[in-house]
Scaffold this active site. Structure first.
Site, short mmCIF file in Angstrom:
data_model
loop_
_atom_site.label_atom_id
_atom_site.label_comp_id
_atom_site.label_asym_id
_atom_site.label_seq_id
_atom_site.Cartn_x
_atom_site.Cartn_y
_atom_site.Cartn_z
CG ASN A 35 -2.28 0.63 0.91
OD1 ASN A 35 -2.33 1.65 0.23
ND2 ASN A 35 -3.35 0.04 1.43
CG HIS A 93 23.92 2.82 11.26
ND1 HIS A 93 24.66 3.30 10.21
CD2 HIS A 93 22.63 3.08 10.94
CE1 HIS A 93 23.86 3.84 9.31
NE2 HIS A 93 22.61 3.70 9.73
N GLY A 122 -0.31 -1.96 8.58
CA GLY A 122 0.22 -0.63 8.32
C GLY A 122 1.16 -0.12 9.39
CB ALA A 158 -1.71 -1.80 12.33
NE ARG A 201 -6.30 -14.44 17.72
CZ ARG A 201 -6.86 -14.70 16.54
NH1 ARG A 201 -6.89 -15.93 16.07
NH2 ARG A 201 -7.40 -13.73 15.84
#
Length: 185
Positions: free
Chosen positions: A85, A115, A142, A160, A183
């Site tokens: 997306n 790093h 997202g 998300a 779960r």
């Protein structure tokens, strides 16, 4: 013969990112993803063709919403039916393998680059990279972040906003910061 900075990067060794070869490779990727981000969405064939030029491998029916950003592109190997997306970023300083039917919500970040932890070493400038492997049928919610060296098992769903700092097994729902198994599915 001494290794190139590119080979050090791909081998997971300290490397200098401002090496001329690496700079040129990143510039080429930026040219390609800038063109991709400006293409008409309806030009599916053109978008797929450009992704085939940018990525190391791209499967059929790939759908990446613009804007999309990456470091090199050529280290991204995607199976068929990839969906990303809006606003996804892939820092592909090492190989990123995306299985079949992988889907990502908006603003997912995949980071192979990292790093040194030691400040004295870090300020000298060298960087490191570790590959990321994402199995078939994975959904990444997202704004999730996938950290260097992580493997995610097939059929797994990532909630998300998760920060995935270690390997996740197959067939589970995982979420959180740091990400953990919630779960089995």
């Amino acid at each position: 013969m001494e290794k190139s900075e590119l080979q050090k990067m791909l081998d997971g060794e300290l490397y200098v990112a401002n090496d001329p070869q690496l700079i040129e490779m990143r510039l080429q990727a930026r040219e390609l993803f800038t063109r991709y981000n400006q293409m008409r969405y309806a030009d599916k064939a053109g978008r797929q063709e450009l992704l085939a030029e940018l990525f190391g491998e791209v499967g059929e029916s790939t759908d990446i919403q613009a804007p999309f950003y990456c470091d090199y592109g050529c280290h991204i190997f995607a199976g068929p039916n990839l969906f990303m997306n809006f606003g996804c970023v892939v820092l592909d300083c090492a190989r990123v393998t995306l299985g079949r039917n992988v889907s990502m919500g908006p603003n997912v970040q995949i980071y192979t680059a990292y790093h040194p932890l030691n400040a004295a070493e870090r300020i000298k400038g060298p960087e490191l990279a570790a590959p990321i492997w994402i199995g078939d049928n994975v959904w990444i919610g997202g704004s999730s972040i996938i950290c260097p060296g992580v493997k995610i098992g097939e059929n797994t769903t990532i909630g998300a906003g998760s920060v995935v700092t270690k390997d996740m097994p197959a067939n589970v729902f995982v979420a959180g910061n740091p990400c953990r198994v919630i779960r089995e599915i």
